[in-house]
Design a protein around this motif. Structure first.
Motif, PDB file in Angstrom:
ATOM      1  N   ILE A 179       0.875  -1.165   0.000  1.00 14.68           N
ATOM      2  CA  ILE A 179       0.000   0.000   0.000  1.00 14.68           C
ATOM      3  C   ILE A 179       0.916   1.219   0.000  1.00 14.68           C
ATOM      4  O   ILE A 179       1.672   1.435   0.950  1.00 14.68           O
ATOM      5  N   ARG A 180       0.858   1.978  -1.077  1.00 18.19           N
ATOM      6  CA  ARG A 180       1.683   3.177  -1.218  1.00 18.19           C
ATOM      7  C   ARG A 180       0.799   4.402  -0.978  1.00 18.19           C
ATOM      8  O   ARG A 180      -0.262   4.524  -1.590  1.00 18.19           O
ATOM      9  N   THR A 181       1.251   5.276  -0.102  1.00 14.40           N
ATOM     10  CA  THR A 181       0.454   6.426   0.313  1.00 14.40           C
ATOM     11  C   THR A 181       1.272   7.701   0.206  1.00 14.40           C
ATOM     12  O   THR A 181       2.390   7.773   0.724  1.00 14.40           O
ATOM     13  N   GLY A 182       0.713   8.688  -0.459  1.00 13.84           N
ATOM     14  CA  GLY A 182       1.346   9.995  -0.560  1.00 13.84           C
ATOM     15  C   GLY A 182       0.279  11.072  -0.598  1.00 13.84           C
ATOM     16  O   GLY A 182      -0.918  10.789  -0.517  1.00 13.84           O
ATOM     17  N   LEU A 183       0.703  12.304  -0.743  1.00 11.66           N
ATOM     18  CA  LEU A 183      -0.216  13.433  -0.789  1.00 11.66           C
ATOM     19  C   LEU A 183      -0.305  13.970  -2.203  1.00 11.66           C
ATOM     20  O   LEU A 183       0.721  14.279  -2.813  1.00 11.66           O
ATOM     21  N   ALA A 184      -1.524  14.055  -2.723  1.00 17.46           N
ATOM     22  CA  ALA A 184      -1.736  14.631  -4.044  1.00 17.46           C
ATOM     23  C   ALA A 184      -1.897  16.147  -3.945  1.00 17.46           C
ATOM     24  O   ALA A 184      -1.527  16.870  -4.864  1.00 17.46           O
ATOM     25  N   LEU A 201       4.568  14.780  -0.762  1.00 13.21           N
ATOM     26  CA  LEU A 201       3.822  15.258  -1.922  1.00 13.21           C
ATOM     27  C   LEU A 201       4.247  14.481  -3.166  1.00 13.21           C
ATOM     28  O   LEU A 201       5.436  14.261  -3.405  1.00 13.21           O
ATOM     29  N   LEU A 202       3.285  14.082  -3.959  1.00 10.70           N
ATOM     30  CA  LEU A 202       3.527  13.316  -5.166  1.00 10.70           C
ATOM     31  C   LEU A 202       3.433  14.228  -6.381  1.00 10.70           C
ATOM     32  O   LEU A 202       2.720  15.224  -6.360  1.00 10.70           O
TER      33      LEU A 202
END
Length: 137
Positions: free
Chosen positions: A73-78, A130-131
């Motif tokens: 599960i990859r999680t970042g901020l759009a 942030l992505l």
């Protein structure tokens, strides 16, 4: 980017032998825990500072149960706004992106029943994740 590795469980399969579509949002919630901890380090639900405003999931490929078929599960901020943020998450299995979703979460004061600006210290930590969303899509 935050990364969580999970082993799909047999009980998460559906009649077709794939991971059920209701499971992915639960996995995404687990992947958001590092973000929850930025806002509520002790994870005390009596001092919770976030609410979820929206979730969406795009299913891109089948996800399977079985030995050696862990998911990442990859999680970042759009996006990070004044009081809200859009969290972009993906499920990867065997080198393939199988699901992608967004969750809009709001920094919220439950006693006042209103949103609050994201504190600068937390914003600085979020910005590290942030992505480049345009490149990712």
């Amino acid at each position: 980017m935050f990364v969580e590795t999970l082993a799909p469980r047999f009980c998460e399969t559906d009649a077709l032998g794939h991971i059920n579509n209701t499971v992915v949002p639960v996995w995404f919630e687990a992947g958001r825990e590092p973000i929850f901890q930025l806002f509520t380090p002790d994870m005390d639900v009596n001092n919770w500072k976030l609410i979820i405003a929206r979730i969406s999931v795009d299913f891109l490929a089948e996800i399977h149960y079985g030995t050696g078929r862990d998911v990442e599960i990859r999680t970042g901020l759009a996006k990070i706004g004044n009081s809200s943020m859009t969290i972009r998450q993906e499920v990867w299995q065997e080198g393939q992106c199988c699901a992608r979703g967004d969750a809009v979460m709001i920094h919220f004061d439950h006693s006042a029943k209103q949103s609050r600006p994201i504190p600068d210290t937390i914003r600085a930590e979020l910005e590290k994740h942030l992505l480049d969303v345009e490149k990712a899509e």
